[in-house]
Design a protein around this motif. Sequence first.
Motif, PDB file in Angstrom:
ATOM      1  N   ASP A 231      84.948  14.722  -9.215  1.00 56.93           N
ATOM      2  CA  ASP A 231      85.806  15.680  -8.536  1.00 56.93           C
ATOM      3  C   ASP A 231      87.044  15.065  -7.914  1.00 56.93           C
ATOM      4  OD1 ASP A 231      82.919  17.419  -7.395  1.00 56.93           O
ATOM      5  OD2 ASP A 231      84.209  17.790  -9.111  1.00 56.93           O
ATOM      6  N   HIS A 232      86.924  13.815  -7.504  1.00 54.60           N
ATOM      7  CA  HIS A 232      87.986  13.304  -6.649  1.00 54.60           C
ATOM      8  C   HIS A 232      88.643  12.017  -7.131  1.00 54.60           C
ATOM      9  CE1 HIS A 232      86.968  16.195  -3.538  1.00 54.60           C
ATOM     10  NE2 HIS A 232      85.708  15.849  -3.646  1.00 54.60           N
ATOM     11  N   GLY A 233      88.493  11.647  -8.389  1.00 50.75           N
ATOM     12  CA  GLY A 233      89.084  10.387  -8.832  1.00 50.75           C
ATOM     13  C   GLY A 233      90.593  10.404  -8.687  1.00 50.75           C
ATOM     14  N   SER A 234      91.196   9.202  -8.609  1.00 52.37           N
ATOM     15  CA  SER A 234      92.651   9.233  -8.482  1.00 52.37           C
ATOM     16  C   SER A 234      93.294   9.327  -9.850  1.00 52.37           C
ATOM     17  CB  SER A 234      93.172   8.031  -7.704  1.00 52.37           C
ATOM     18  OG  SER A 234      92.507   6.887  -8.060  1.00 52.37           O
ATOM     19  N   ALA A 235      94.529   9.785  -9.836  1.00 52.96           N
ATOM     20  CA  ALA A 235      95.227  10.055 -11.084  1.00 52.96           C
ATOM     21  C   ALA A 235      95.465   8.774 -11.843  1.00 52.96           C
ATOM     22  CB  ALA A 235      96.553  10.730 -10.791  1.00 52.96           C
ATOM     23  N   LEU A 236      95.328   8.876 -13.151  1.00 53.81           N
ATOM     24  CA  LEU A 236      95.725   7.757 -13.986  1.00 53.81           C
ATOM     25  C   LEU A 236      97.234   7.678 -13.943  1.00 53.81           C
ATOM     26  CD1 LEU A 236      93.450   8.562 -16.999  1.00 53.81           C
ATOM     27  CD2 LEU A 236      93.225   6.612 -15.487  1.00 53.81           C
ATOM     28  N   GLY A 237      97.778   6.736 -14.668  1.00 51.20           N
ATOM     29  CA  GLY A 237      99.232   6.641 -14.652  1.00 51.20           C
ATOM     30  C   GLY A 237      99.692   5.956 -15.911  1.00 51.20           C
ATOM     31  N   PRO A 238     100.827   5.291 -15.853  1.00 54.16           N
ATOM     32  CA  PRO A 238     101.399   4.688 -17.038  1.00 54.16           C
ATOM     33  C   PRO A 238     100.363   3.861 -17.784  1.00 54.16           C
ATOM     34  CG  PRO A 238     102.843   4.404 -15.182  1.00 54.16           C
ATOM     35  CD  PRO A 238     101.602   5.025 -14.661  1.00 54.16           C
ATOM     36  N   ASP A 239     100.403   3.964 -19.093  1.00 51.45           N
ATOM     37  CA  ASP A 239      99.521   3.172 -19.951  1.00 51.45           C
ATOM     38  C   ASP A 239      98.049   3.466 -19.743  1.00 51.45           C
ATOM     39  OD1 ASP A 239     101.677   2.013 -21.112  1.00 51.45           O
ATOM     40  OD2 ASP A 239     101.698   0.296 -19.776  1.00 51.45           O
ATOM     41  N   TRP A 240      97.724   4.651 -19.274  1.00 53.85           N
ATOM     42  CA  TRP A 240      96.327   4.992 -19.043  1.00 53.85           C
ATOM     43  C   TRP A 240      95.503   4.893 -20.312  1.00 53.85           C
ATOM     44  CZ3 TRP A 240      94.432   9.201 -21.772  1.00 53.85           C
ATOM     45  CH2 TRP A 240      95.407  10.003 -22.365  1.00 53.85           C
ATOM     46  N   HIS A 241      96.172   5.060 -21.468  1.00 59.00           N
ATOM     47  CA  HIS A 241      95.434   5.050 -22.730  1.00 59.00           C
ATOM     48  C   HIS A 241      95.273   3.650 -23.292  1.00 59.00           C
ATOM     49  CE1 HIS A 241      99.494   4.706 -24.124  1.00 59.00           C
ATOM     50  NE2 HIS A 241      99.784   5.811 -23.490  1.00 59.00           N
ATOM     51  N   GLN A 242      95.934   2.654 -22.667  1.00 56.37           N
ATOM     52  CA  GLN A 242      95.771   1.289 -23.164  1.00 56.37           C
ATOM     53  C   GLN A 242      94.349   0.842 -22.899  1.00 56.37           C
ATOM     54  OE1 GLN A 242      98.320  -1.815 -22.880  1.00 56.37           O
ATOM     55  NE2 GLN A 242      99.920  -0.676 -23.913  1.00 56.37           N
ATOM     56  N   GLY A 243      93.741   0.229 -23.878  1.00 55.12           N
ATOM     57  CA  GLY A 243      92.381  -0.263 -23.657  1.00 55.12           C
ATOM     58  C   GLY A 243      91.326   0.774 -23.984  1.00 55.12           C
ATOM     59  N   ILE A 244      91.717   2.042 -24.182  1.00 48.98           N
ATOM     60  CA  ILE A 244      90.731   2.976 -24.718  1.00 48.98           C
ATOM     61  C   ILE A 244      91.259   3.465 -26.068  1.00 48.98           C
ATOM     62  CG2 ILE A 244      89.673   3.734 -22.547  1.00 48.98           C
ATOM     63  CD1 ILE A 244      91.313   6.283 -22.693  1.00 48.98           C
ATOM     64  N   SER A 245      90.393   3.443 -27.063  1.00 45.40           N
ATOM     65  CA  SER A 245      90.841   3.820 -28.396  1.00 45.40           C
ATOM     66  C   SER A 245      90.925   5.337 -28.481  1.00 45.40           C
ATOM     67  CB  SER A 245      89.841   3.264 -29.406  1.00 45.40           C
ATOM     68  OG  SER A 245      89.829   4.080 -30.546  1.00 45.40           O
ATOM     69  N   LEU A 246      92.071   5.836 -28.915  1.00 45.06           N
ATOM     70  CA  LEU A 246      92.208   7.285 -29.049  1.00 45.06           C
ATOM     71  C   LEU A 246      92.176   7.649 -30.534  1.00 45.06           C
ATOM     72  CD1 LEU A 246      94.832   8.206 -26.293  1.00 45.06           C
ATOM     73  CD2 LEU A 246      92.362   8.269 -26.184  1.00 45.06           C
ATOM     74  N   ARG A 247      91.003   7.479 -31.132  1.00 43.26           N
ATOM     75  CA  ARG A 247      90.843   7.761 -32.566  1.00 43.26           C
ATOM     76  C   ARG A 247      89.893   8.914 -32.793  1.00 43.26           C
ATOM     77  NH1 ARG A 247      93.075   4.884 -36.656  1.00 43.26           N
ATOM     78  NH2 ARG A 247      92.210   6.453 -38.031  1.00 43.26           N
ATOM     79  N   GLY A 248      90.289   9.785 -33.700  1.00 43.37           N
ATOM     80  CA  GLY A 248      89.409  10.872 -34.093  1.00 43.37           C
ATOM     81  C   GLY A 248      88.538  10.452 -35.260  1.00 43.37           C
ATOM     82  N   ALA A 249      87.941  11.449 -35.908  1.00 38.17           N
ATOM     83  CA  ALA A 249      86.945  11.149 -36.933  1.00 38.17           C
ATOM     84  C   ALA A 249      87.552  10.935 -38.318  1.00 38.17           C
ATOM     85  CB  ALA A 249      85.931  12.291 -36.980  1.00 38.17           C
ATOM     86  N   GLU A 250      88.843  11.161 -38.486  1.00 37.96           N
ATOM     87  CA  GLU A 250      89.444  11.114 -39.822  1.00 37.96           C
ATOM     88  C   GLU A 250      90.225   9.816 -40.047  1.00 37.96           C
ATOM     89  OE1 GLU A 250      89.721  14.977 -41.602  1.00 37.96           O
ATOM     90  OE2 GLU A 250      87.877  14.009 -40.968  1.00 37.96           O
ATOM     91  N   GLU A 251      90.469   9.517 -41.334  1.00 38.65           N
ATOM     92  CA  GLU A 251      91.194   8.292 -41.679  1.00 38.65           C
ATOM     93  C   GLU A 251      92.695   8.551 -41.798  1.00 38.65           C
ATOM     94  OE1 GLU A 251      90.514   5.002 -42.168  1.00 38.65           O
ATOM     95  OE2 GLU A 251      88.626   5.540 -41.187  1.00 38.65           O
ATOM     96  N   VAL A 252      93.321   9.110 -40.816  1.00 41.24           N
ATOM     97  CA  VAL A 252      94.770   9.341 -40.906  1.00 41.24           C
ATOM     98  C   VAL A 252      95.436   8.736 -39.685  1.00 41.24           C
ATOM     99  CG1 VAL A 252      94.746  11.463 -42.273  1.00 41.24           C
ATOM    100  CG2 VAL A 252      94.502  11.601 -39.789  1.00 41.24           C
ATOM    101  N   SER A 253      96.741   8.472 -39.813  1.00 44.05           N
ATOM    102  CA  SER A 253      97.482   8.013 -38.636  1.00 44.05           C
ATOM    103  C   SER A 253      97.867   9.282 -37.876  1.00 44.05           C
ATOM    104  CB  SER A 253      98.690   7.193 -39.070  1.00 44.05           C
ATOM    105  OG  SER A 253      99.416   6.767 -37.948  1.00 44.05           O
ATOM    106  N   HIS A 254      99.168   9.569 -37.730  1.00 43.65           N
ATOM    107  CA  HIS A 254      99.561  10.804 -37.048  1.00 43.65           C
ATOM    108  C   HIS A 254      99.383  12.013 -37.953  1.00 43.65           C
ATOM    109  CE1 HIS A 254     101.536   8.893 -33.803  1.00 43.65           C
ATOM    110  NE2 HIS A 254     102.317   8.215 -34.581  1.00 43.65           N
ATOM    111  N   ASN A 255      99.003  13.085 -37.369  1.00 40.46           N
ATOM    112  CA  ASN A 255      99.033  14.338 -38.094  1.00 40.46           C
ATOM    113  C   ASN A 255      99.256  15.419 -37.043  1.00 40.46           C
ATOM    114  OD1 ASN A 255      98.734  16.496 -39.729  1.00 40.46           O
ATOM    115  ND2 ASN A 255      96.617  16.066 -40.361  1.00 40.46           N
TER     116      ASN A 255
END
Length: 492
Positions: A231-255
Motif C-alpha cells: 500500500d505504501h511503497g515509495s515511487a520508483l523513478g528513473p531507470d526503474w526498469h533497469q535490472g528487471i527484464s521486461l520480456r513477454g512470451a513471444e520472440e519479437v522485439s518491439h511490436n
Amino acid sequence: VELSGMAGSSQVEKHFRFVVVGGGISGVTCAEQLAFQFPGDEVALLTAAPLVKTVTNLKQVSKTLEEFDVEEQPSSILEEKYPNLKVIHSAVRVLRAKQHVLQTEDGHNFRYEKLCVCTGARPKLLIENPHVLGIRDTDSAQDFQKKLCKAKRIIVIGNGGIALELVYEVEGCEVIWAIKDKAIGNTFFDAGAAQFLIPSLEVEKPEKTLPCKRARYTIERAVNPKAGSLDHGSALGPDWHQGISLRGAEEVSHNVHVEYECEIEAVLSQHDFMQSPLYTQNSDLGTWPVYAQLTNGKVYGCDFIVSATGVVPNTEPFLQGNNFELAEDHGLRVDEHMRTCEPDVYAAGDVCSAGWEPSPLWQQMRLWTQARQMGFYAARCIAAHVLEEAIELDFCFELFSHITRFFNYKVVLLGKFNAQGLGLDHKLLVRCTKGLEYVKVVLSRGRMVGAVLIGDTDLEETFENLILNQMDLSSYGEELLNPDIDIEDYFD
Ligand code: FAD
C-alpha cells in the motif's frame, strides 16, 4: 522524550521537535537536512515502507540541471549517519493538526513542533479490476514483470513518462498503446518531437543502451525481502526498469500499435465479454483474459492492462478533522515557504502542489528532481522559521529543468518547453536530423523561454543561460539553430 497521556488518551506519546512523514526522496532529503542543521534536536522520520530512498553522487550538470543516483537502503544507514535521526516504520493513520499530534497505524502517538508531510502519490487507476495494474513501486514493477513474461499482448493506457518508457522497454509482447492525444508523449513533447521518436518503436532495440547519464535507481532488495509494502511503497523513478527484464512470451522485439485520441470506455472480463453484445460484433478477437473497449469503438483482447494515467497525492490520513487546502490536482497546497494552511505543517514532493505564484519559467511536475529540491527547501524553510530568519524562494524554482532518457535518447527539457501557458504569444524554432537529434526552442517576444533537446546536442548549458538571462534574440532569427554556427562561441 516520552510523555505519558495526552488529553483524553492514555496512550504513550513520543515527542520530537521535527517529524517528517515518508521515506521517499523528498522525506529523506528533508529529514537529513533537519538532522544536519539541528544536531541537538531529535528528528523522526515516520515511514510505511521498511527501506528508504537516499540520494547519492549528486552532480550539478549546469546551473539548474542536476543528476544523482538513488538507492533504496535500510534505514539504519540514515541513523548511522545522523545519530539524532530516528526512522520509525509505521504508516501514519491520523493527524490532529491542532494538537500537533500524529497517530500511526500501530497506535503510537507522536507530538511534533514542526511536521513535514512527504507521503508521495500513487497511480491513478482508471478502474479497479484484477486485470488492470498501475506501476509505482518495487512491488508493483515486479508484479508487472511476472505477468508480462506470460503475456502475448498488453494494453498500455496513458501518455506520460511511465507509458513512454514502458512501450519502448517491453519486448516479446504486442503492445496496444491507447493515448488520448494526437501525439505520443504529450506530457513532455509536441507532435514534432513525437514524430522524431516514433521510428524508434519500429526498429530493433540496440543490444546495449548507451551509457546512461541520468539519475539511476538501485534497489537493494536483498537487504530486506519485505521491501515496499503494497500500500505504501515509495515511487520508483528513473531507470526503474533497469535490472528487471521486461520480456513477454513471444520472440519479437518491439511490436507497438498506437491508438490515438481515445480512452478506455469499458473493461470486460472474458465471461462478461462473451455475454455482451460486443461479442457478436467482435467474435473473431480470440480468447483473452480481458477485453478493452476504446472510445473510438475498437475492442482489443489482451492479457492485462497497464494504467499509467498520472498520480493521485497520498493525502488521506491527513485530511480528516483538519483544514488543509487542496489544489485542483488534490495535492496539499503549499505557499512559497512550503507551508500548508495548517500551522507548523509543511509538505514537499509528489504529495504537495506548489501554490505560490511561480516564476514565468517554472512549473511543477511530479518528478524525482523536484522531490529532492522541495524536500531540501522545506527543511531550510522549517529551520529559518524556527530560528526566525528570513528565507527566499530557492533558485531551483526559477527555471524548470529535467534531464532524462526516452527511447534511448538523452532528453533535456528547459523552461516552458512545450510553450505551456503562452497561448499564441510564442514562436518555435526547430532543427531536426532524423535518428540523431531534435532541437526545439520556444521564443516569446524575442526571448528564449523554453527548449526541448533530444539526442546529444550539447546545447543545454548555452540554452539554459539564454533562458535565464532573457537576452533579446530577435536579431539572430533562425541563425540561432544554424548547425554550422558554434552557438557557444557566439554568445561567449
Ligand atoms: P515517494 O517516493 O512516493 O515516497 C513517499 C513515501 O511516503 C514512501 O516512503 C511511502 O512509504 C511513504 N508513505 C506513504 N503514505 C504514508 C503514510 N500514511 N505513513 C507513512 N509513510 C507513508 N521521476 C523522474 O524524475 N524521472 C523518471 O524517469 C521517473 N520515472 C518514474 C517511473 C515510475 C514507474 C514512477 C512510479 C515514478 C517515476 N518518477 C520519475 C516520479 C518520481 O519517482 C517521483 O516524483 C518521486 O519519487 C517522488 O518522491 P516523493 O518523496 O515525493 O514520494
